[in-house]
Design a protein around this motif. Structure first.
Motif, PDB file in Angstrom:
ATOM      1  N   LEU A 129     -35.871 -25.858 -10.750  1.00  0.00           N
ATOM      2  CA  LEU A 129     -37.115 -25.529 -10.062  1.00  0.00           C
ATOM      3  C   LEU A 129     -36.910 -24.225  -9.279  1.00  0.00           C
ATOM      4  CD1 LEU A 129     -39.831 -26.979  -9.783  1.00  0.00           C
ATOM      5  CD2 LEU A 129     -38.917 -28.184  -7.808  1.00  0.00           C
ATOM      6  N   ILE A 130     -37.929 -23.381  -9.298  1.00  0.00           N
ATOM      7  CA  ILE A 130     -37.862 -22.129  -8.539  1.00  0.00           C
ATOM      8  C   ILE A 130     -39.093 -22.075  -7.643  1.00  0.00           C
ATOM      9  CG2 ILE A 130     -37.795 -19.606  -8.698  1.00  0.00           C
ATOM     10  CD1 ILE A 130     -36.721 -19.991 -11.611  1.00  0.00           C
ATOM     11  N   LEU A 131     -38.898 -21.945  -6.356  1.00  0.00           N
ATOM     12  CA  LEU A 131     -40.023 -21.864  -5.425  1.00  0.00           C
ATOM     13  C   LEU A 131     -40.181 -20.407  -5.011  1.00  0.00           C
ATOM     14  CD1 LEU A 131     -39.254 -25.000  -3.199  1.00  0.00           C
ATOM     15  CD2 LEU A 131     -40.471 -24.859  -5.380  1.00  0.00           C
ATOM     16  N   ALA A 132     -41.386 -19.899  -5.188  1.00  0.00           N
ATOM     17  CA  ALA A 132     -41.564 -18.460  -4.987  1.00  0.00           C
ATOM     18  C   ALA A 132     -42.934 -18.157  -4.414  1.00  0.00           C
ATOM     19  CB  ALA A 132     -41.395 -17.739  -6.323  1.00  0.00           C
ATOM     20  N   VAL A 133     -43.076 -16.918  -4.007  1.00  0.00           N
ATOM     21  CA  VAL A 133     -44.369 -16.409  -3.539  1.00  0.00           C
ATOM     22  C   VAL A 133     -44.876 -15.433  -4.600  1.00  0.00           C
ATOM     23  CG1 VAL A 133     -45.465 -14.956  -1.778  1.00  0.00           C
ATOM     24  CG2 VAL A 133     -43.827 -16.717  -1.099  1.00  0.00           C
ATOM     25  N   GLU A 134     -46.082 -15.665  -5.095  1.00  0.00           N
ATOM     26  CA  GLU A 134     -46.658 -14.742  -6.086  1.00  0.00           C
ATOM     27  C   GLU A 134     -47.159 -13.511  -5.365  1.00  0.00           C
ATOM     28  OE1 GLU A 134     -46.940 -12.915  -8.587  1.00  0.00           O
ATOM     29  OE2 GLU A 134     -47.566 -14.430 -10.048  1.00  0.00           O
ATOM     30  N   ILE A 184     -38.860 -23.864 -14.077  1.00  0.00           N
ATOM     31  CA  ILE A 184     -40.244 -23.965 -13.616  1.00  0.00           C
ATOM     32  C   ILE A 184     -40.424 -23.249 -12.283  1.00  0.00           C
ATOM     33  CG2 ILE A 184     -41.906 -25.638 -12.716  1.00  0.00           C
ATOM     34  CD1 ILE A 184     -40.929 -27.465 -15.031  1.00  0.00           C
ATOM     35  N   VAL A 185     -41.361 -22.318 -12.271  1.00  0.00           N
ATOM     36  CA  VAL A 185     -41.654 -21.588 -11.036  1.00  0.00           C
ATOM     37  C   VAL A 185     -42.903 -22.180 -10.398  1.00  0.00           C
ATOM     38  CG1 VAL A 185     -42.215 -19.347 -10.011  1.00  0.00           C
ATOM     39  CG2 VAL A 185     -40.713 -19.459 -12.000  1.00  0.00           C
ATOM     40  N   VAL A 186     -42.793 -22.562  -9.143  1.00  0.00           N
ATOM     41  CA  VAL A 186     -43.965 -23.030  -8.390  1.00  0.00           C
ATOM     42  C   VAL A 186     -44.262 -21.981  -7.322  1.00  0.00           C
ATOM     43  CG1 VAL A 186     -44.861 -24.812  -6.850  1.00  0.00           C
ATOM     44  CG2 VAL A 186     -43.382 -25.460  -8.746  1.00  0.00           C
ATOM     45  N   PHE A 187     -45.479 -21.452  -7.367  1.00  0.00           N
ATOM     46  CA  PHE A 187     -45.872 -20.484  -6.331  1.00  0.00           C
ATOM     47  C   PHE A 187     -46.446 -21.249  -5.142  1.00  0.00           C
ATOM     48  CE2 PHE A 187     -46.193 -17.781 -10.204  1.00  0.00           C
ATOM     49  CZ  PHE A 187     -45.163 -16.911  -9.862  1.00  0.00           C
ATOM     50  N   VAL A 188     -45.867 -20.999  -3.986  1.00  0.00           N
ATOM     51  CA  VAL A 188     -46.207 -21.829  -2.830  1.00  0.00           C
ATOM     52  C   VAL A 188     -47.278 -21.200  -1.926  1.00  0.00           C
ATOM     53  CG1 VAL A 188     -43.962 -22.991  -2.768  1.00  0.00           C
ATOM     54  CG2 VAL A 188     -44.272 -20.869  -1.495  1.00  0.00           C
ATOM     55  N   ASN A 189     -47.663 -19.951  -2.221  1.00  0.00           N
ATOM     56  CA  ASN A 189     -48.669 -19.292  -1.363  1.00  0.00           C
ATOM     57  C   ASN A 189     -50.082 -19.615  -1.849  1.00  0.00           C
ATOM     58  OD1 ASN A 189     -47.779 -17.734  -3.603  1.00  0.00           O
ATOM     59  ND2 ASN A 189     -48.736 -15.883  -2.782  1.00  0.00           N
ATOM     60  N   LEU A 190     -50.411 -20.873  -1.742  1.00  0.00           N
ATOM     61  CA  LEU A 190     -51.680 -21.393  -2.250  1.00  0.00           C
ATOM     62  C   LEU A 190     -52.886 -20.695  -1.620  1.00  0.00           C
ATOM     63  CD1 LEU A 190     -52.717 -23.532  -4.171  1.00  0.00           C
ATOM     64  CD2 LEU A 190     -52.540 -25.209  -2.346  1.00  0.00           C
ATOM     65  N   ARG A 193     -55.057 -31.970  -6.319  1.00  0.00           N
ATOM     66  CA  ARG A 193     -55.776 -32.427  -5.116  1.00  0.00           C
ATOM     67  C   ARG A 193     -56.280 -31.232  -4.298  1.00  0.00           C
ATOM     68  NH1 ARG A 193     -55.442 -37.286  -1.878  1.00  0.00           N
ATOM     69  NH2 ARG A 193     -54.388 -38.236  -3.650  1.00  0.00           N
ATOM     70  N   GLU A 194     -55.404 -30.263  -4.086  1.00  0.00           N
ATOM     71  CA  GLU A 194     -55.764 -29.080  -3.285  1.00  0.00           C
ATOM     72  C   GLU A 194     -56.915 -28.313  -3.931  1.00  0.00           C
ATOM     73  OE1 GLU A 194     -54.549 -28.062  -0.414  1.00  0.00           O
ATOM     74  OE2 GLU A 194     -52.577 -28.994  -0.155  1.00  0.00           O
ATOM     75  N   TRP A 195     -56.851 -28.153  -5.256  1.00  0.00           N
ATOM     76  CA  TRP A 195     -57.871 -27.359  -5.940  1.00  0.00           C
ATOM     77  C   TRP A 195     -59.197 -28.100  -6.035  1.00  0.00           C
ATOM     78  CZ3 TRP A 195     -58.275 -22.316  -6.987  1.00  0.00           C
ATOM     79  CH2 TRP A 195     -57.128 -21.551  -6.759  1.00  0.00           C
ATOM     80  N   ILE A 196     -59.118 -29.395  -6.152  1.00  0.00           N
ATOM     81  CA  ILE A 196     -60.370 -30.172  -6.167  1.00  0.00           C
ATOM     82  C   ILE A 196     -61.070 -30.021  -4.816  1.00  0.00           C
ATOM     83  CG2 ILE A 196     -61.318 -32.524  -6.225  1.00  0.00           C
ATOM     84  CD1 ILE A 196     -58.988 -33.104  -8.291  1.00  0.00           C
TER      85      ILE A 196
END
Lengths: 338, 279
Positions: free
Chosen positions: A61-66, A113-119, A161-164
Motif C-alpha cells: 500500500l502507498i499513501l500519497a497526496v495527489e 496500490i496508491v491511495v490518495f489521502v487529500n480527499l 461513503r465520503e463520495w456519497i
C-alpha cells in the motif's frame, strides 16, 4: 511459514501524507505493517524494473497526496450514458482484484496500490468543475471508481461513503460507483441517494472463475445488487467486457436470466454493455508480462490505437447481449460501446 | 543463480566456507568464488566498486540473460547509530539512501525473510556517530546504493536483496577482524535461509512454452530462416495456440520437413503455419 509477504505487509507513506486523518485511519487498520517513509510516491510506484504479475500476488500500500491532476475528461472507450459533462477521477491507483483482461496492468508500472489521502482537494476540484461544466443543462457525470474498485476497498478506505455524502450536498452532480465486490454491507445504514449510482459488473460464472481472479462469484454480486435495490439505491448493471469463448451465447443467456430472476427489471436504473477493448500500447505491454491467460491471445485486431475484436464480431456480441437485455429493459436504458 | 556481492573477505569467508565455494582462477582483478548455483564476489570498499562488481558479475554469470532465474544479494557489515540494537543483528534492508545524492532506492520486500527490517544510508566515507543526526536510526554502509543501482540495471527489482549485519555502533575505534568474522558466522544459518528462500524468486513466471516447444520453434525458425520479427510472431501465435486449445505444438511439426528455397516460399510456409496456429 509462508515464504512470501502477505498483501499490505508494507505501507509506503509519503511525507506529505502524514498528518492527514485518512492516513492515520488506514495505518491504524494495519498495525503490523512495516511503514516506510518516501519523499514522493512515484519513487516506489513508478520506479523501473518492477514486475506487475509478481507484485499483484503481494500488493503493498502507498499513501500519497495527489499533487497533479485531480479530474480527467472521460475516455471515449467508456460509456457516458448520453451525459456530455463526463469526467472521472483517480482516488486510488490499482485494484484489489486481478482480472486477466484489465487495462490497469498495462497502464501502471506497478501493481502496488496508491491511495490518495487529500480527499478535500478532490472534492474542491469537482465543485469547480460543476460550476464550469460545458453543458449547464445536464449534471456533471463522475464515475469515482474508475481505475480501481472502491467498494472492494471500503472496509480499508471509506471513499464510497465520503463520495456519497459529498454528492448528496452537491446539486448537478451524478456519481457512479462501479464494482465487482459483494461488499454492500459496508454501505448499509447510509441513506440512499438518487444521484449516486451503484453499478455492478456481472460476468458469466465461467468468466468470473477463469479471468476475474479474487472477485466474488457472480451470484454474490447479484445478491449484493439485490440488497442495494431493496434499500432503495439506483442500481446499474454492467456487462463489460463481453467476451467471446466457446459457449459464450449460452453462458450470457444464462447470466441475464439468472440476473433478472433475482433483480426486478423495473427497479434497474440502466445497463451498460461493451466488448473487450484496450489501448494498443497497454495490450502490448500486458502480453509481454502475462503468459498465463488465453484471453490475451484471441483473434483481436488493432484499429487506430485500440485493440478489440473485428467489427463483425463486436456487433454479434453486442447485438446478442442487447437482444437478451431488451427482454427485461427498455432499449434507451442500455448504453452500448461497440 | 545467486550472485552475492560482499565488500570484504572477512564478510565473505563464512559464506565461502559454508557453501564450499571455490575461487575462480580466471577472475584475477575481482576475487570471485563459485559454487553450484552461487557466485560470490569480494568487491572492496565503496559504492563505485560495489556497482562495478555487481554489473560485471551479472554480465558474466547471469547466463540466461535479463535476470531469468538470477538473484543478486548484497551482504555486508554496517554501522548502527542506535546503541539499543545489539551487535550481530541481521537486517533485511527496505530502503537505501545514497547520502551524497540523497536518492532513495526501495528493495521490493517480496519474500518474508523472517528478519527485522531497517533502512540503510550509503556514505562515501567512513562516518562516526558524531556525524550522524541524533534521531537517525538508519544503518550506515559504503556499498548498498552502488550495489542496488547496478543490480537494478540488469534485474527486476524483486530479485535484488540487501542484507546488513550490525558490526558496530559507529565508534571511532575499529573492531578486530576475528570479532567481525565471528559475528558473520553467528548469522550464517539466517544467511543460508535467505539464499534458500530466494530460489522462490526464480520460479515465479509461468510460460506455456516448454523447453521442448522452444526447441521446436527454434528448429523451425532455423530451417525456414525466419526473420527476427517472424520468430517473435511465431512464438506469440504458438503461445496463444497452447493457451486457447490446451494442446502441444504437434500441429506445426510437419512444417519442419518443408524447405523454403526463396523468400516468397518461406513466406508462404510461414502463412500456412500462422493459419494452423490461429485456427
Amino acid at each position: 511459514m509462508n515464504s512470501w509477504h502477505n498483501n499490505f505487509s508494507h505501507i509506503y507513506v509519503e511525507k506529505e501524507a502524514r498528518g492527514h486523518g485518512l492516513t492515520d485511519k488506514i495505518l491504524a487498520r494495519f498495525p503490523k505493517a512495516t511503514q516506510i517513509e518516501v519523499d514522493n510516491y512515484k519513487e516506489v510506484f513508478a520506479r523501473p524494473g518492477q514486475d506487475f504479475p509478481s507484485q499483484k500476488k503481494r500488493m503493498k500500500l502507498i499513501l500519497a497526496v495527489e499533487k497533479g491532476k485531480l479530474l480527467y475528461h472521460g475516455s471515449e472507450n467508456a460509456q457516458n450514458f448520453g451525459l456530455p459533462n463526463f469526467y472521472y477521477n483517480t482516488l486510488i491507483l490499482n485494484c484489489l482484484y486481478n482480472c486477466a483482461y484489465c487495462y490497469l496492468q498495462g497502464m501502471y508500472p506497478s501493481a502496488n496500490i496508491v491511495v490518495f489521502v487529500n480527499l478535500q482537494d478532490f472534492f474542491q476540484s469537482v465543485q469547480k468543475a460543476i460550476q464550469n461544466r460545458p453543458d449547464p443543462t445536464t449534471p456533471l457525470y463522475l464515475p469515482v471508481s474508475y481505475d480501481t474498485d472502491l467498494l472492494a476497498f471500503e472496509s480499508i478506505v471509506p471513499f464510497c461513503r465520503e463520495w456519497i455524502e459529498f454528492s448528496r450536498n452537491e446539486r448537478d452532480l451524478l456519481i457512479e460507483i462501479r464494482t465487482k465486490s459483494a461488499n454492500f454491507g459496508s454501505l448499509e445504514g447510509i441513506q440512499p441517494h438518487p444521484e449516486a449510482i451503484l453499478a455492478w459488473t456481472l460476468s458469466p460464472e465461467i468468466v468470473a472463475k477463469n479471468y476475474e481472479q479474487g472477485t466474488p462469484p457472480t451470484q454474490k454480486r447479484i445478491a449484493a445488487a439485490k440488497r442495494a435495490l431493496d434499500a432503495g439505491w439506483p442500481v446499474r448493471l454492467c456487462f463489460d467486457p463481453v467476451l467471446r469463448f466457446p459457449g459464450w451465447e449460452d453462458a450470457y443467456k444464462k447470466l441475464i436470466e439468472t440476473t433478472f430472476a433475482t433483480l426486478p427489471p423495473e427497479k434497474i436504473r440502466d445497463a451498460s454493455l461493451g466488448v473487450f477493448r484496450m489501448n494498443a500500447d497497454y495490450f502490448k505491454r500486458i502480453k509481454k508480462m502475462r503468459t498465463d491467460t488465453d484471453i490475451l491471445y484471441q483473434s483481436y485486431q488493432k484499429e487506430g490505437n485500440i485493440v478489440s475484436s473485428a467489427e463483425s464480431e463486436r456487433r454479434e456480441l453486442t447485438d446478442t447481449l442487447r437482444g437478451l437485455l431488451e427482454n427485461y429493459l427498455k432499449p434507451d436504458q442500455i448504453d452500448t460501446w461497440t | 543463480m545467486k550472485i552475492i556481492i560482499t565488500a570484504l573477505h572477512l564478510e565473505a569467508r563464512p559464506i565461502i566456507q559454508c557453501f564450499g565455494l571455490k575461487k575462480d582462477p580466471l577472475s584475477r582483478r575481482l576475487p570471485v568464488y563459485l559454487g553450484d548455483d552461487i557466485c560470490l564476489a569480494v568487491c572492496g570498499t565503496g559504492k563505485t566498486k560495489a556497482a562495478a562488481a555487481t554489473g560485471w558479475m551479472l554480465g558474466k554469470y547471469d547466463a540466461a540473460g535479463a535476470g531469468q532465474g538470477t538473484v543478486a544479494i548484497n551482504f555486508g557489515l554496517a554501522g548502527c547509530p542506535n546503541t539499543k540494537i545489539p551487535l550481530g543483528t541481521l537486517f533485511a534492508i527496505n530502503k537505501i539512501t545514497d547520502h551524497a545524492t540523497n536518492r532513495h532506492f526501495y528493495p521490493e520486500m517480496a519474500l518474508n525473510l523472517s528478519l527485522p527490517e531497517n533502512s540503510l544510508t550509503t556514505h562515501d566515507h567512513p562516518v562516526t556517530k558524531e556525524q550522524i543526526p541524533n534521531d537517525e536510526n538508519s544503518l550506515v554502509d559504503m556499498e548498498g546504493s552502488g550495489f542496488f543501482t547496478a543490480a537494478a540495471a540488469f534485474l527486476p527489482v524483486p530479485r535484488i536483496i540487501c542484507l546488513k549485519l550490525v558490526s558496530d555502533h559507529l565508534e571511532k575505534a575499529p573492531m578486530d577482524k576475528s570479532t567481525m568474522i565471528s559475528l558473520v558466522e553467528s548469522r550464517i544459518k539466517e544467511i543460508a535461509h535467505v539464499l534458500q528462500l530466494s530460489e522462490n524468486l526464480c520460479h515465479e513466471k509461468t510460460d506455456p512454452l516448454l523447453p521442448a516447444d522452444d526447441a521446436l520453434l527454434n528448429e523451425l525458425a532455423m530451417s525456414l530462416r525466419l526473420t527476427a520479427t517472424q520468430r517473435h510472431q511465431l512464438r506469440d501465435w504458438a503461445r496463444g495456440h497452447i493457451l486457447r486449445k490446451n494442446v502441444n505444438l504437434d500441429i506445426i511439426r510437419p512444417f519442419l520437413t518443408q524447405k523454403a528455397d526463396n523468400k516468397a516460399s518461406r513466406n508462404r510456409i510461414f502463412e500456412a503455419i500462422k493459419n494452423e496456429l490461429l485456427a
